[in-house]
Design an enzyme around this catalytic site. Sequence first.
Site, mmCIF file in Angstrom:
data_model
loop_
_atom_site.group_PDB
_atom_site.id
_atom_site.type_symbol
_atom_site.label_atom_id
_atom_site.label_comp_id
_atom_site.label_asym_id
_atom_site.label_seq_id
_atom_site.Cartn_x
_atom_site.Cartn_y
_atom_site.Cartn_z
ATOM 1 N N LYS A 106 0.907 -1.167 -0.070
ATOM 2 C CA LYS A 106 -0.157 -0.016 0.027
ATOM 3 C C LYS A 106 0.866 1.315 0.104
ATOM 4 O O LYS A 106 0.682 2.308 -0.723
ATOM 5 C CB LYS A 106 -0.941 0.107 1.094
ATOM 6 C CG LYS A 106 -1.984 1.172 1.025
ATOM 7 C CD LYS A 106 -1.599 2.333 1.800
ATOM 8 C CE LYS A 106 -1.333 2.439 3.166
ATOM 9 N NZ LYS A 106 -1.345 3.840 3.737
ATOM 10 N N ASP B 146 -5.883 0.653 1.367
ATOM 11 C CA ASP B 146 -5.615 0.520 2.890
ATOM 12 C C ASP B 146 -6.876 -0.069 3.522
ATOM 13 O O ASP B 146 -7.989 -0.437 2.468
ATOM 14 C CB ASP B 146 -5.323 1.985 3.522
ATOM 15 C CG ASP B 146 -6.365 2.963 3.239
ATOM 16 O OD1 ASP B 146 -7.272 2.512 2.728
ATOM 17 O OD2 ASP B 146 -6.230 4.029 3.619
#
Length: 214
Positions: free
Chosen positions: A121, A139
């Site tokens: 991420k 996320d």
Amino acid sequence: MKKTEKIEIIKEKLFEMFPENKTELNYENPYQLLIAVLMSAQTTDKQVNKANKKFFQVVKKPEDAINLWVDKIKNYIKTIWFYNNKAENIYKTSKILLEKYNWEIPTTLEELVKLPWVGIKTAKVVSAILYDAPYLPVDTHVHRVLNRLGIVKTKTPLETDKEAAKVLDKDATIKLHHSLIFFWRYHCTARNPKCNNCPFTDFCNYYKKLKNKQ
């Protein structure tokens, strides 16, 4: 309604709701962006910005963090979660950037994820912001919204990351990422989401379940 139609509606409405859809993290250069995103894991942007107000006055490039060393880095960022681990990894990452990359930020995900504390991420966020790479970083917030809206049916952000890549077009990148985060943060909250003022109730799974309980 097809997923492709839902996605177009989501993009259209979210971009209207959040026209200033860029990161809320404060930074002055690519190195500081990487460090700020690294620090933001399981910590709010607001907390990171507060810690970095003084930290980034001192640390503007990898050499600065290396010269501080770990203990002094900890003192600057001790108000954020996991500051001990993050301080160590800021130091290690800074050393790698200086020694291997001449303090340039790597341009590929493969290189970025090799840096300490940099997951997929973080790598996608940094790559998308700095290099306009066609990624939608996932996320926890993005994961939850996409599941609520029925775009994916997954259990973890990593699963969502893989599934989202299959259904979202190349234009659904960092701009959509920020919009989805803001939507979760300010509208589709974990508790008491603002369903009565939501443009997606026609196909929102969460809203359907809520109505069925009433």
